[in-house]
Design a protein around this motif. Structure first.
Motif, mmCIF file in Angstrom:
data_model
loop_
_atom_site.group_PDB
_atom_site.id
_atom_site.type_symbol
_atom_site.label_atom_id
_atom_site.label_comp_id
_atom_site.label_asym_id
_atom_site.label_seq_id
_atom_site.Cartn_x
_atom_site.Cartn_y
_atom_site.Cartn_z
ATOM 1 N N VAL A 282 0.721 -1.117 -0.043
ATOM 2 C CA VAL A 282 0.077 -0.028 0.206
ATOM 3 C C VAL A 282 1.028 1.299 0.163
ATOM 4 O O VAL A 282 1.690 1.366 0.855
ATOM 5 C CB VAL A 282 -0.831 0.130 1.301
ATOM 6 C CG1 VAL A 282 -1.888 1.247 1.270
ATOM 7 C CG2 VAL A 282 -1.695 -1.107 1.568
ATOM 8 N N ILE A 283 0.429 2.000 -0.914
ATOM 9 C CA ILE A 283 1.655 3.482 -1.059
ATOM 10 C C ILE A 283 0.459 4.621 -0.515
ATOM 11 O O ILE A 283 -0.529 4.678 -1.493
ATOM 12 C CB ILE A 283 2.004 3.742 -2.550
ATOM 13 C CG1 ILE A 283 2.722 2.396 -2.970
ATOM 14 C CG2 ILE A 283 2.990 4.862 -2.688
ATOM 15 C CD1 ILE A 283 3.044 2.726 -4.269
ATOM 16 N N SER A 292 -0.512 6.472 12.096
ATOM 17 C CA SER A 292 -0.836 5.831 13.529
ATOM 18 C C SER A 292 -2.041 4.700 12.821
ATOM 19 O O SER A 292 -2.248 3.380 13.257
ATOM 20 C CB SER A 292 -1.098 6.449 14.496
ATOM 21 O OG SER A 292 -2.410 7.329 14.325
ATOM 22 N N ALA A 293 -3.140 5.347 12.299
ATOM 23 C CA ALA A 293 -4.448 4.451 12.010
ATOM 24 C C ALA A 293 -4.059 3.543 10.919
ATOM 25 O O ALA A 293 -4.567 2.364 11.125
ATOM 26 C CB ALA A 293 -5.442 5.318 11.409
ATOM 27 N N ALA A 294 -3.125 3.551 10.074
ATOM 28 C CA ALA A 294 -2.669 2.750 9.031
ATOM 29 C C ALA A 294 -2.068 1.443 9.586
ATOM 30 O O ALA A 294 -2.186 0.479 9.498
ATOM 31 C CB ALA A 294 -1.781 3.400 7.988
ATOM 32 N N ALA A 295 -0.950 1.942 10.441
ATOM 33 C CA ALA A 295 -0.109 0.663 11.367
ATOM 34 C C ALA A 295 -0.777 -0.029 12.134
ATOM 35 O O ALA A 295 -0.976 -1.328 12.242
ATOM 36 C CB ALA A 295 1.036 1.614 12.302
ATOM 37 N N LEU A 296 -1.741 0.474 13.062
ATOM 38 C CA LEU A 296 -2.533 0.015 13.956
ATOM 39 C C LEU A 296 -3.786 -0.926 13.131
ATOM 40 O O LEU A 296 -4.063 -2.034 13.779
ATOM 41 C CB LEU A 296 -3.260 0.961 14.952
ATOM 42 C CG LEU A 296 -2.343 1.505 15.874
ATOM 43 C CD1 LEU A 296 -2.653 2.618 16.804
ATOM 44 C CD2 LEU A 296 -1.372 0.469 16.800
ATOM 45 N N GLY A 297 -4.262 -0.256 12.096
ATOM 46 C CA GLY A 297 -5.300 -0.948 11.531
ATOM 47 C C GLY A 297 -4.747 -2.370 10.733
ATOM 48 O O GLY A 297 -5.290 -3.328 10.838
ATOM 49 N N ALA A 298 -3.738 -2.194 10.323
ATOM 50 C CA ALA A 298 -2.936 -3.261 9.548
ATOM 51 C C ALA A 298 -2.639 -4.556 10.604
ATOM 52 O O ALA A 298 -2.824 -5.827 10.324
ATOM 53 C CB ALA A 298 -1.600 -3.128 8.847
ATOM 54 N N GLU A 299 -2.188 -4.062 11.844
ATOM 55 C CA GLU A 299 -1.885 -4.993 12.849
ATOM 56 C C GLU A 299 -3.261 -5.828 13.249
ATOM 57 O O GLU A 299 -3.702 -6.810 13.428
ATOM 58 C CB GLU A 299 -1.425 -4.165 14.048
ATOM 59 C CG GLU A 299 -1.332 -5.037 15.129
ATOM 60 C CD GLU A 299 -0.964 -4.404 16.453
ATOM 61 O OE1 GLU A 299 0.544 -4.475 16.881
ATOM 62 O OE2 GLU A 299 -1.368 -3.364 16.941
ATOM 63 N N GLY A 300 -4.448 -4.845 13.336
ATOM 64 C CA GLY A 300 -5.743 -5.420 13.972
ATOM 65 C C GLY A 300 -6.390 -6.086 12.780
ATOM 66 O O GLY A 300 -7.121 -7.244 13.279
ATOM 67 N N LEU A 301 -6.107 -6.163 11.428
ATOM 68 C CA LEU A 301 -6.532 -6.929 10.409
ATOM 69 C C LEU A 301 -5.816 -8.202 10.372
ATOM 70 O O LEU A 301 -5.989 -8.746 9.272
ATOM 71 C CB LEU A 301 -6.845 -6.019 9.252
ATOM 72 C CG LEU A 301 -7.869 -4.998 9.576
ATOM 73 C CD1 LEU A 301 -7.819 -3.950 8.229
ATOM 74 C CD2 LEU A 301 -9.276 -5.462 9.393
ATOM 75 N N ALA A 302 -4.481 -8.267 10.962
ATOM 76 C CA ALA A 302 -3.609 -9.312 10.426
ATOM 77 C C ALA A 302 -3.083 -9.366 9.139
ATOM 78 O O ALA A 302 -3.342 -10.192 8.428
ATOM 79 C CB ALA A 302 -4.082 -10.735 11.256
ATOM 80 N N ALA A 303 -3.046 -8.079 8.641
ATOM 81 C CA ALA A 303 -2.679 -7.936 7.334
ATOM 82 C C ALA A 303 -1.362 -7.996 7.054
ATOM 83 O O ALA A 303 -0.425 -6.829 7.522
ATOM 84 C CB ALA A 303 -3.340 -6.587 6.742
ATOM 85 N N ASP A 304 -0.797 -8.876 6.216
ATOM 86 C CA ASP A 304 0.482 -8.943 5.897
ATOM 87 C C ASP A 304 0.915 -8.087 4.476
ATOM 88 O O ASP A 304 0.994 -8.458 3.308
ATOM 89 C CB ASP A 304 0.858 -10.407 5.481
ATOM 90 C CG ASP A 304 2.545 -10.558 5.215
ATOM 91 O OD1 ASP A 304 3.341 -9.569 5.197
ATOM 92 O OD2 ASP A 304 2.821 -11.509 4.619
ATOM 93 N N VAL A 305 0.934 -6.724 4.672
ATOM 94 C CA VAL A 305 1.226 -5.801 3.665
ATOM 95 C C VAL A 305 2.484 -5.009 3.980
ATOM 96 O O VAL A 305 2.643 -4.475 5.212
ATOM 97 C CB VAL A 305 -0.109 -4.986 3.216
ATOM 98 C CG1 VAL A 305 -1.235 -6.011 2.929
ATOM 99 C CG2 VAL A 305 -0.394 -4.281 4.813
ATOM 100 N N THR A 306 2.965 -4.439 3.042
ATOM 101 C CA THR A 306 4.092 -3.444 3.127
ATOM 102 C C THR A 306 3.307 -1.952 2.908
ATOM 103 O O THR A 306 2.659 -1.911 1.984
ATOM 104 C CB THR A 306 5.228 -3.656 2.224
ATOM 105 O OG1 THR A 306 5.644 -5.085 2.450
ATOM 106 C CG2 THR A 306 6.264 -2.534 2.308
ATOM 107 N N MET A 307 3.596 -1.182 3.822
ATOM 108 C CA MET A 307 2.978 0.209 3.611
ATOM 109 C C MET A 307 4.188 1.180 3.489
ATOM 110 O O MET A 307 4.991 1.359 4.143
ATOM 111 C CB MET A 307 2.161 0.596 5.145
ATOM 112 C CG MET A 307 0.936 -0.399 4.943
ATOM 113 S SD MET A 307 -0.061 -0.112 6.445
ATOM 114 C CE MET A 307 0.698 -0.424 7.816
#
Length: 342
Positions: A282-283, A292-307
């Motif tokens: 995700v760019i 912070s919403a992006a980082a915590l959101g990816a964590e909460g969704l267990a999303a293995d994505v590079t941001m």
């Protein structure tokens, strides 16, 4: 002693770089490695302009007054709410003998560094601007440092058009770099009918990707469809995570390998993450992004994505974007329509 990054221009608080400063010294006299530019036009970044216009209910006079107040108080155009600024075009009027930028007096240039770190003085009260568009006719001056970046404006493009392209030239360059890491990537560009979005779609297609441009309303869907920049155009509110991800998956036949966020409103982080496949990227180019919403959101969704944060600079980014505009009539059509609307 002067600093190539402009530390000598920081008035408050001490110990920070110019971008983080509350107030800069915008004195007209330049140091030996600085350049002074006579300003012709400012380009407010989309997130900043939207915030100001929304705050004042579209009252252009009130928007103009607040921009003037910000510049007067801070010595730069640095929106205290969005933290963003924009860029400018103008003519070089003095070059310090030790400047490494390679500019000369009389060069008509666009600055490729943010107004949030550029000392700026407005001398005409922005009297030619009605406050209803991102591009701001302006008289005044700005100061560039030893490590600032600027591009001489091309002769074959109108200044307003070149400014609009150069304002977002980091987006297509980084999109190209990331997409080429994948084999026939599926790419979603959120805000595909905007300036950075249309250039990112063109860059992704040139890099061999399948693309979908996501837009929020029928007007932008029609604009992007007519332009033909995307293989598919999807209608979705980027602030609705489920609706956005479903629209992307339906258009691409699955989640995107690369999702590029080019919208100028907050609250789009989780939808972008949901729209992206595990192992994807995700760019974030929008200054409205909450990282912070992006980082915590990816964590909460267990999303293995590079941001990735689009920082607006890659070597050669200005010429890359201008070449896309020249080579892709569809991109020029989108920009022309945007400028006409402003």
């Amino acid at each position: 002693m002067t600093s190539p990054v402009g530390l000598h221009r920081v008035l408050a608080p001490g110990g920070v770089l110019p971008q983080a400063a509350q107030r800069l010294d915008n004195a007209e006299r330049i140091a030996s490695d600085e350049v002074r530019v006579r300003v012709e036009r400012l380009n407010l970044d989309a997130a900043s302009f939207r915030q100001l216009a929304t705050k004042h209910g579209g009252d252009g006079a009130a928007v103009r007054a607040e921009v003037l107040a910000i510049v007067e108080a801070r010595g730069k155009m640095h929106n205290p709410v969005t933290g963003s600024g924009g860029m400018l075009i103008g003519t070089v009027e003095e070059v310090g003998p030790d400047s490494p930028l390679g500019l000369k007096v009389g060069d008509r240039i666009a600055t490729l560094v943010s107004l949030t770190l550029t000392p700026l003085k407005v001398t005409d009260g922005l009297c030619r601007w009605d406050g209803t568009g991102e591009q701001v006719p302006c008289d005044g001056y700005a100061i560039l440092f030893g490590r600032s970046i600027a591009a001489v404006l091309p002769d074959d493009l109108a200044g307003e058009l070149a400014l609009a392209v150069l304002d977002v030239c980091g987006a297509p360059a980084l999109t190209d770099r990331v997409v080429r890491r994948y084999d026939r990537a599926a790419v979603a560009v959120i805000g595909g009918a905007g300036k950075s979005g249309s250039l990112s779609l063109a860059a992704a297609r040139r890099a061999g990707a399948r693309t979908v441009g996501v837009v929020p309303n029928d007007r932008e869907r029609d604009l992007l469809t007519r332009a033909g920049l995307a293989d598919a155009v999807a209608l979705a509110d980027a602030r609705d995570p489920v609706a956005l991800s479903e629209a992307v998956k339906q258009a691409l036949g699955g989640p995107a390998d690369v999702t590029v966020v080019c919208v100028d409103v907050p609250g789009c982080e989780h939808g972008a993450i949901l729209s992206t496949a595990d192992g994807g990227t995700v760019i974030f180019f929008s200054m409205a992004t909450s990282f912070s919403a992006a980082a915590l959101g990816a964590e909460g969704l267990a999303a293995d994505v590079t941001m990735l944060i689009g920082n607006g600079y890659l070597p050669g980014h200005a010429e890359f974007a201008l070449d896309l505009l020249r080579a892709e009539p569809a991109v020029r059509n989108v920009f022309t329509a945007r400028l006409a609307a402003d």
